[in-house]
Design a protein around this motif. Structure first.
Motif, PDB file in Angstrom:
ATOM      1  N   ILE A  54      16.757 -15.756  -3.909  1.00 45.22           N
ATOM      2  CA  ILE A  54      17.028 -16.461  -2.670  1.00 45.22           C
ATOM      3  C   ILE A  54      17.174 -15.415  -1.578  1.00 45.22           C
ATOM      4  N   LYS A  93      17.466 -19.537   1.673  1.00 50.05           N
ATOM      5  CA  LYS A  93      16.098 -19.973   1.424  1.00 50.05           C
ATOM      6  C   LYS A  93      15.733 -19.583  -0.007  1.00 50.05           C
ATOM      7  N   LEU A  94      15.197 -20.533  -0.759  1.00 55.07           N
ATOM      8  CA  LEU A  94      14.753 -20.238  -2.127  1.00 55.07           C
ATOM      9  C   LEU A  94      13.410 -19.530  -2.041  1.00 55.07           C
ATOM     10  N   SER A  95      13.302 -18.360  -2.664  1.00 55.15           N
ATOM     11  CA  SER A  95      12.062 -17.592  -2.533  1.00 55.15           C
ATOM     12  C   SER A  95      11.322 -17.349  -3.839  1.00 55.15           C
ATOM     13  N   PHE A 132      11.038 -19.204  -7.873  1.00 50.74           N
ATOM     14  CA  PHE A 132      11.474 -20.164  -8.882  1.00 50.74           C
ATOM     15  C   PHE A 132      11.240 -19.639 -10.303  1.00 50.74           C
ATOM     16  N   GLU A 184      18.675 -25.964   0.514  1.00 46.59           N
ATOM     17  CA  GLU A 184      18.471 -25.482   1.878  1.00 46.59           C
ATOM     18  C   GLU A 184      18.942 -26.464   2.942  1.00 46.59           C
ATOM     19  N   GLN A 198      10.375 -28.341  -7.375  1.00 46.16           N
ATOM     20  CA  GLN A 198      10.636 -27.254  -6.438  1.00 46.16           C
ATOM     21  C   GLN A 198      10.985 -27.790  -5.056  1.00 46.16           C
ATOM     22  N   LYS A 235      14.559 -27.201  -3.287  1.00 40.15           N
ATOM     23  CA  LYS A 235      14.601 -26.579  -1.954  1.00 40.15           C
ATOM     24  C   LYS A 235      15.341 -27.471  -0.967  1.00 40.15           C
ATOM     25  N   HIS A 236      15.031 -28.754  -0.990  1.00 38.00           N
ATOM     26  CA  HIS A 236      15.669 -29.694  -0.079  1.00 38.00           C
ATOM     27  C   HIS A 236      17.186 -29.722  -0.293  1.00 38.00           C
TER      28      HIS A 236
END
Length: 159
Positions: free
Chosen positions: A43, A32-34, A36, A20, A12, A16-17
């Motif tokens: 997102i 932004k991933l919100s 998974f 984002e 995760q 995200k890295h």
């Protein structure tokens, strides 16, 4: 039983890295991933002046909507691939991103993109060996449906 790769904090964090911070266009959009959850991935983006299409009415640009939904589709497919064909480690799973490319994208703009924040979600309707199909939605913070989309992605052979 070992932890599934999708719940793996390393996977995760890496994902995200990449989405984002390492993909310049996603960073520009403020993605932004919100979630998974491969059955309900999400997102989000916040409204900013740079994302306006109609500045006099404060509406999100249609290209931003399409780009967010396209990114949402790719994220959803990656999670579905991880669910169905988990790899041994987070980096190997993340490399699956390089196998995908959008081959068809359709967006239906249902109402003006007004809001302070927006959330996209998706459902992978088919994950084949060469093609994946996805349905996407974009809603504002009031849960108004702004746009829907449908996408087809090519899943390329492993390099």
């Amino acid at each position: 039983m070992t932890q599934h790769i999708i719940q793996n904090p390393e996977f995760q964090a890496l994902l995200k890295h990449v989405m984002e911070e390492k993909i310049p266009f996603c960073q520009l959009l403020g993605i932004k991933l919100s979630s998974f959850d491969p059955d309900n991935p999400q997102i989000s983006i916040d409204m900013r002046e740079q994302l306006l299409g109609n500045f006099s009415k404060g509406m999100l640009h249609g290209g931003v909507i399409a780009s967010v939904l396209d990114s949402m589709a790719g994220f959803a497919i990656l999670l579905k691939m991880a669910q169905h064909s988990p790899k041994d480690d987070a980096m190997s799973q993340l490399k699956e991103f390089s196998r995908m490319s959008t081959i068809d994208l359709r967006i239906d703009y249902l109402q003006p993109g007004l809001g302070k924040s927006f959330t996209a979600s998706a459902e992978v309707t088919r994950l084949g060996k060469r093609i994946a199909n996805v349905l996407m939605t974009l809603k504002n913070e009031k849960n108004d449906l702004i746009a829907t989309g449908a996408a087809a992605f090519m899943l390329h052979e492993k390099a």
